[in-house]
Design a protein around this motif. Structure first.
Motif, short mmCIF file in Angstrom:
data_model
loop_
_atom_site.label_atom_id
_atom_site.label_comp_id
_atom_site.label_asym_id
_atom_site.label_seq_id
_atom_site.Cartn_x
_atom_site.Cartn_y
_atom_site.Cartn_z
N GLU A 185 0.81 -1.22 0.00
CA GLU A 185 0.00 0.00 0.00
C GLU A 185 0.85 1.27 0.00
O GLU A 185 0.38 2.33 -0.41
CB GLU A 185 -0.96 0.00 1.20
N THR A 186 2.11 1.17 0.44
CA THR A 186 2.96 2.36 0.51
C THR A 186 3.45 2.82 -0.86
O THR A 186 3.83 3.99 -1.02
CB THR A 186 4.17 2.10 1.42
N ILE A 187 3.47 1.93 -1.85
CA ILE A 187 4.00 2.31 -3.17
C ILE A 187 2.88 2.63 -4.15
O ILE A 187 3.16 2.91 -5.32
CB ILE A 187 4.88 1.18 -3.74
N ARG A 188 1.62 2.60 -3.70
CA ARG A 188 0.51 2.81 -4.63
C ARG A 188 0.56 4.20 -5.26
O ARG A 188 0.32 4.36 -6.46
CB ARG A 188 -0.80 2.60 -3.88
N GLY A 189 0.89 5.22 -4.48
CA GLY A 189 0.99 6.57 -5.01
C GLY A 189 2.09 6.70 -6.05
O GLY A 189 1.92 7.36 -7.08
N THR A 190 3.24 6.05 -5.78
CA THR A 190 4.35 6.10 -6.74
C THR A 190 3.97 5.44 -8.06
O THR A 190 4.27 5.97 -9.14
CB THR A 190 5.58 5.39 -6.15
N LEU A 191 3.28 4.30 -7.97
CA LEU A 191 2.87 3.60 -9.20
C LEU A 191 1.88 4.44 -10.00
O LEU A 191 1.95 4.48 -11.24
CB LEU A 191 2.27 2.25 -8.84
N HIS A 192 0.95 5.11 -9.33
CA HIS A 192 0.00 5.96 -10.04
C HIS A 192 0.71 7.13 -10.71
O HIS A 192 0.38 7.50 -11.85
CB HIS A 192 -1.05 6.48 -9.06
N ALA A 193 1.69 7.71 -10.02
CA ALA A 193 2.44 8.83 -10.62
C ALA A 193 3.22 8.38 -11.84
O ALA A 193 3.23 9.06 -12.88
CB ALA A 193 3.38 9.43 -9.57
N ARG A 194 3.85 7.20 -11.75
CA ARG A 194 4.60 6.69 -12.90
C ARG A 194 3.67 6.33 -14.05
O ARG A 194 4.02 6.46 -15.24
CB ARG A 194 5.43 5.47 -12.50
N LEU A 195 2.44 5.85 -13.72
CA LEU A 195 1.47 5.52 -14.77
C LEU A 195 1.04 6.77 -15.52
O LEU A 195 0.92 6.75 -16.76
CB LEU A 195 0.26 4.81 -14.16
N ARG A 196 0.81 7.88 -14.81
CA ARG A 196 0.46 9.13 -15.49
C ARG A 196 1.59 9.57 -16.41
O ARG A 196 1.35 9.99 -17.55
CB ARG A 196 0.15 10.22 -14.45
N THR A 197 2.83 9.48 -15.92
CA THR A 197 3.97 9.89 -16.74
C THR A 197 4.12 8.99 -17.96
O THR A 197 4.36 9.47 -19.07
CB THR A 197 5.25 9.84 -15.89
N ALA A 198 3.99 7.67 -17.77
CA ALA A 198 4.12 6.74 -18.89
C ALA A 198 3.03 6.96 -19.93
O ALA A 198 3.27 6.85 -21.14
CB ALA A 198 4.07 5.30 -18.38
N THR A 199 1.82 7.32 -19.48
CA THR A 199 0.73 7.57 -20.43
C THR A 199 1.01 8.83 -21.25
O THR A 199 0.78 8.85 -22.46
CB THR A 199 -0.59 7.73 -19.66
N LEU A 200 1.51 9.87 -20.61
CA LEU A 200 1.82 11.11 -21.32
C LEU A 200 2.95 10.93 -22.31
O LEU A 200 2.99 11.57 -23.36
CB LEU A 200 2.17 12.21 -20.32
N ARG A 201 3.89 10.04 -22.00
CA ARG A 201 5.05 9.82 -22.86
C ARG A 201 4.84 8.70 -23.88
O ARG A 201 5.78 8.32 -24.59
CB ARG A 201 6.28 9.51 -22.00
N ASN A 202 3.64 8.12 -23.92
CA ASN A 202 3.34 7.00 -24.82
C ASN A 202 4.29 5.82 -24.60
O ASN A 202 4.70 5.14 -25.55
CB ASN A 202 3.40 7.44 -26.29
N ASP A 203 4.62 5.59 -23.34
CA ASP A 203 5.43 4.44 -22.96
C ASP A 203 4.49 3.25 -22.76
O ASP A 203 4.02 2.98 -21.66
CB ASP A 203 6.21 4.76 -21.68
N PHE A 204 4.21 2.52 -23.85
CA PHE A 204 3.17 1.48 -23.81
C PHE A 204 3.56 0.31 -22.93
O PHE A 204 2.73 -0.22 -22.18
CB PHE A 204 2.87 1.01 -25.23
N GLU A 205 4.82 -0.12 -23.00
CA GLU A 205 5.24 -1.25 -22.17
C GLU A 205 5.22 -0.87 -20.69
O GLU A 205 4.80 -1.66 -19.84
CB GLU A 205 6.65 -1.71 -22.58
N GLY A 206 5.63 0.37 -20.38
CA GLY A 206 5.56 0.83 -18.99
C GLY A 206 4.12 0.93 -18.51
O GLY A 206 3.81 0.59 -17.36
N GLN A 207 3.21 1.39 -19.38
CA GLN A 207 1.79 1.45 -19.01
C GLN A 207 1.26 0.07 -18.65
O GLN A 207 0.58 -0.12 -17.63
CB GLN A 207 0.97 2.00 -20.18
#
Length: 493
Positions: A185-207
């Motif tokens: 539960e402590t890393i959930r915020g980090t994963l959401h932040a990285r998901l937003r960044t990956a979506t903006l950068r069209n990083d499909f594998e990261g998404q």
């Protein structure tokens, strides 16, 4: 954004001389070959960054399962010395290298020359990724947590498309370390932040990796509503790898099964099993197959015996085979014994909640068999066969079965019996049409998924196209052939 590549002199210096002293010891030879293999992978990564071709990095990451088996403390020290110049970066990397186990003699491998420049971000991240995998394999979770945090800070501080594939693999192991530390539960915020960044950068594998990590995070704590909202509000990339698709479909099947959408759950789980590796990932296939069996039973279907006879799945599916037999026979007593004996195992498989729901299916099966066997039977006899507390409970159960269409019968409360109607021809109903439609839909979905999963080499479409010179030559030949045919026609006249 530009991917600046520093041309280092490491390629020339990163060679380990194999002397006659090294050849005699097989362990030393294996250590030298592993070092040379990792250095070749580093050169491939540098080549990918220089040419901006991510397929070289993808080739390196595909060999990660084989590389992780050969890693050792000596290999890491040698690689760290060859890619990091003396200073803080090398000290931090060496400080995370696992120590040699007690009783194991450390092999002396000739050291390579120290690097003169800092490595590029992709090489730095790949070294920490190898180090993190080794720490997880060694069970050093505390040091693995420190290494994963360092790796994430290195990836988050960069904005390079050539780092996307290594970053996607790093997200998975970052989530794995948090799961081993029981702090997902402590890393959930980090994963959401990285998901937003990956979506903006069209990083499909990261998404794809981040969505799967978040779904696993939610399902670990049985947060099915949050997981369902994530699926609805995010788009899983179509170009993701088959392994990520298999994981996503499995999580989606679990969510649908928990929300009583058994048909959709069964469809997603079957697709996950088909996309999974057929000769590997035995644990994943076992997990998916267990859930498929339970969902099929909830749908009122009985899995084929062939499923339980597979060599890789026979032992793990033994409790589910007994469960299937109890449901097929409509034996409530046997069903209760199976649930009682294998309850802890079902809880570990995350199927216990679904199996508890099967009690109604067992009762329906028993009532259906009673309806086929008896033209008229009293509620007292039904209560005895179903092991219910009273005849009133039996009446309620039979009334619900009649309303749901499980049996064709009528209840006569005055004379106190249930009368079964004559069995109708099933081919006069819509059931064959619905079953045929379901099979056609499944085959079409399977075809569409197979087409989407196909991979083509880059620029292969241009191989069959002719060049301008070939086209002019072909047109000239066509003109000459037309003239000859015209002359032949004139001669014929």
């Amino acid at each position: 954004m530009t991917n600046s590549v520093e041309t280092t002199g490491q390629d020339v210096e990163m060679e380990v001389e194999t002397t006659t002293e090294n050849v005699g010891d097989p362990k030393k030879d294996q250590g030298v070959s592993t070092i040379l293999e990792i250095r070749e992978q580093i050169r491939q990564i540098e080549r990918a960054v220089a040419s901006k071709e991510s397929r070289f990095i993808l080739r390196v990451l595909r060999s990660l399962p084989n590389t992780r088996r050969k890693l050792s403390t000596v290999v890491f020290r040698n690689i760290a010395q060859s890619i990091y110049p003396s200073g803080t970066d090398r000290d931090n990397a060496v400080g995370l290298i696992p120590s040699t186990p007690v009783g194991v003699i450390e092999i002396d491998i000739p050291r390579s020359r120290s690097a003169s420049k800092s490595p590029i971000a992709e090489v730095d991240a790949y070294f920490y990724l190898l180090l993190l995998v080794k720490l997880i394999d060694e069970g050093d979770i505390k040091r693995a947590a420190v290494c994963s945090e360092s790796l994430m800070s290195k990836i988050a501080g960069q904005n390079r498309r050539t780092l996307d594939l290594i970053g996607a693999k790093s997200y998975f192991y970052y989530s794995r370390v948090a799961e081993l530390n029981n702090c997902l539960e402590t890393i959930r915020g980090t994963l959401h932040a990285r998901l937003r960044t990956a979506t903006l950068r069209n990083d499909f594998e990261g998404q794809a990796v981040l969505i799967n990590c978040l779904l696993r995070n939610y399902l670990h704590y049985s947060l099915y509503d949050q997981a369902d909202k994530l699926v609805k509000k995010s788009v899983f990339p179509v170009s993701a790898s088959n392994n990520e698709w298999a994981r996503f479909l499995y999580y989606l099947g679990r969510i649908k099964a928990a929300k009583l959408e058994y048909s959709d759950a069964h469809k997603h789980l079957v697709q996950a099993l088909r996309k999974a590796p057929q000769n590997a990932a035995v644990g994943f296939r076992q997990t998916v197959q267990k859930l498929i069996i339970v969902v099929e039973l909830l749908l009122g279907n009985i899995p084929e015996r062939q499923v339980f006879r597979q060599a890789a799945l026979r032992k793990s599916l033994a409790p589910y085979f007994q469960l299937t037999q109890a449901v097929r026979l409509g034996n409530l007593k046997r069903f209760g014994e199976v649930v009682q004996n294998y309850g802890p195992k079902f809880q570990l498989d995350h199927t216990y909640t679904l199996i508890i729901r099967l009690r109604h299916n067992v009762i329906k099966t028993a009532i259906r068999s009673i309806g086929l066997s008896y033209s008229r039977i009293s509620p007292n006899d039904i209560a005895k066969r179903l092991m219910l507390d009273s005849a009133e409970d039996a009446e309620f159960v039979v009334a619900k079965a009649i309303r749901d269409g499980v049996i064709e019968a009528t209840l006569d409360p005055e004379q106190n019996y249930m009368r079964s109607k004559e069995s109708t021809d099933i081919y006069s109903t819509r059931e064959p049409q619905l079953a045929f439609h379901e099979r056609i839909t499944f085959c079409l979905d399977l075809h569409n998924q197979s087409v989407k999963a196909m991979r083509y080499p880059p620029k292969s479409y241009g191989k069959d196209l002719e060049s301008a010179e070939e086209r002019r030559e072909r047109e000239q030949q066509d003109l000459e052939l037309a003239k000859e045919m015209a002359e032949d026609d004139e001669d014929g006249f």
